[in-house]
Design an enzyme around this catalytic site. Structure first.
Site, PDB file in Angstrom:
ATOM      1  N   ASP A 121       1.545 -35.233  22.449  1.00  0.00           N
ATOM      2  CA  ASP A 121       0.814 -35.477  23.438  1.00  0.00           C
ATOM      3  C   ASP A 121       0.413 -36.837  23.736  1.00  0.00           C
ATOM      4  OD1 ASP A 121       1.781 -32.806  24.526  1.00  0.00           O
ATOM      5  OD2 ASP A 121      -0.050 -31.883  23.970  1.00  0.00           O
ATOM      6  N   TYR A 122      -0.223 -37.149  22.354  1.00  0.00           N
ATOM      7  CA  TYR A 122      -1.062 -38.421  22.413  1.00  0.00           C
ATOM      8  C   TYR A 122       0.010 -39.450  22.469  1.00  0.00           C
ATOM      9  CZ  TYR A 122      -3.234 -42.457  20.029  1.00  0.00           C
ATOM     10  OH  TYR A 122      -3.749 -43.665  19.743  1.00  0.00           O
TER      11      TYR A 122
END
Length: 224
Positions: A121-122
């Site tokens: 996600d990052y």
């Protein structure tokens, strides 16, 4: 003295960037802060500040700014609002304000976020912010370091468009690399990875420039 807005100035790497810029003969740091305590801390150290929150409107923070270093991060807590959307807002505001150079602190793996499990996600957020910057009209440099550590910097790195391996690097050396990238002719519209190495930071940039020039000349020969 050109004014450099440091976004994420209160973070571990951002604070180091501010301190490097304080001793520069060319640049004056402007620390973007979110709280009164952060403002007081910097002003006690004779560093000018501007209030700004990446989750809100940020265009006011770019007024009279010449260059930007984006070193902010949510620490994985709010990657879409800060690492992605916050970066995009800052890029858009910088474009409208005709900022001369935008230096982005990204992350190794941002080019292929789907290959990561824990940080997907990052890295997706970083990837989308990086691509938004590439598509802008700004002159930019995107720096993708390996795993950050708090070791004392050596001023030596390994730098390449794609290193093909993992590694660590000190925040000191990342900060120094980001400041070096502020100049117009240093890695213009370039994206590269860095880890600790044996090449002085300035020399690493020169090697990158030579490799890009050689690639352009080779391409011209084959396309002629």
């Amino acid at each position: 003295m050109e004014k450099v807005l440091v976004v994420g100035a209160s973070g571990s790497t951002g604070y180091k960037i501010v301190n490097i810029l304080k001793s520069s003969q060319h640049f004056e740091p402007i620390a973007m802060v979110r709280s009164e305590s952060q403002r007081l801390k910097f002003e006690e150290e004779d560093v000018k500040t501007i209030y700004g929150d990446l989750e809100k409107e940020v265009s006011h923070a770019i007024i009279d700014i010449d260059r930007v270093i984006f070193a902010a991060g949510s620490g994985g807590k709010n990657v879409q609002a800060v690492d992605r959307d916050g970066a995009k807002k800052m890029i858009s505001a910088s474009g409208k304000a005709n900022v001369k150079k935008f230096v982005m602190l990204s992350s190794m793996g941002a080019d292929k976020p789907e290959q990561s499990d824990e940080l997907q996600d990052y890295l997706k957020a970083k990837h989308q912010a990086d691509e938004f910057l590439k598509d802008s009209e700004l002159n930019f440099t995107i720096v993708r370091p390996g795993t950050l550590n708090d070791n004392k910097g050596k001023g030596k790195i390994e730098l390449a468009k794609s290193l093909g391996k993992r590694g660590e690097i000190s925040r000191d050396d990342v900060a120094e690399t980001l400041v070096n990238a502020l100049y117009d002719k240093t890695a213009p519209k370039a994206t590269f990875e860095i880890i600790q190495g044996e090449t002085a930071i300035g020399d690493a940039f020169e090697n990158l420039e030579h490799s890009q020039t050689s690639h352009i000349k080779t391409s011209h020969i084959f396309n002629s």
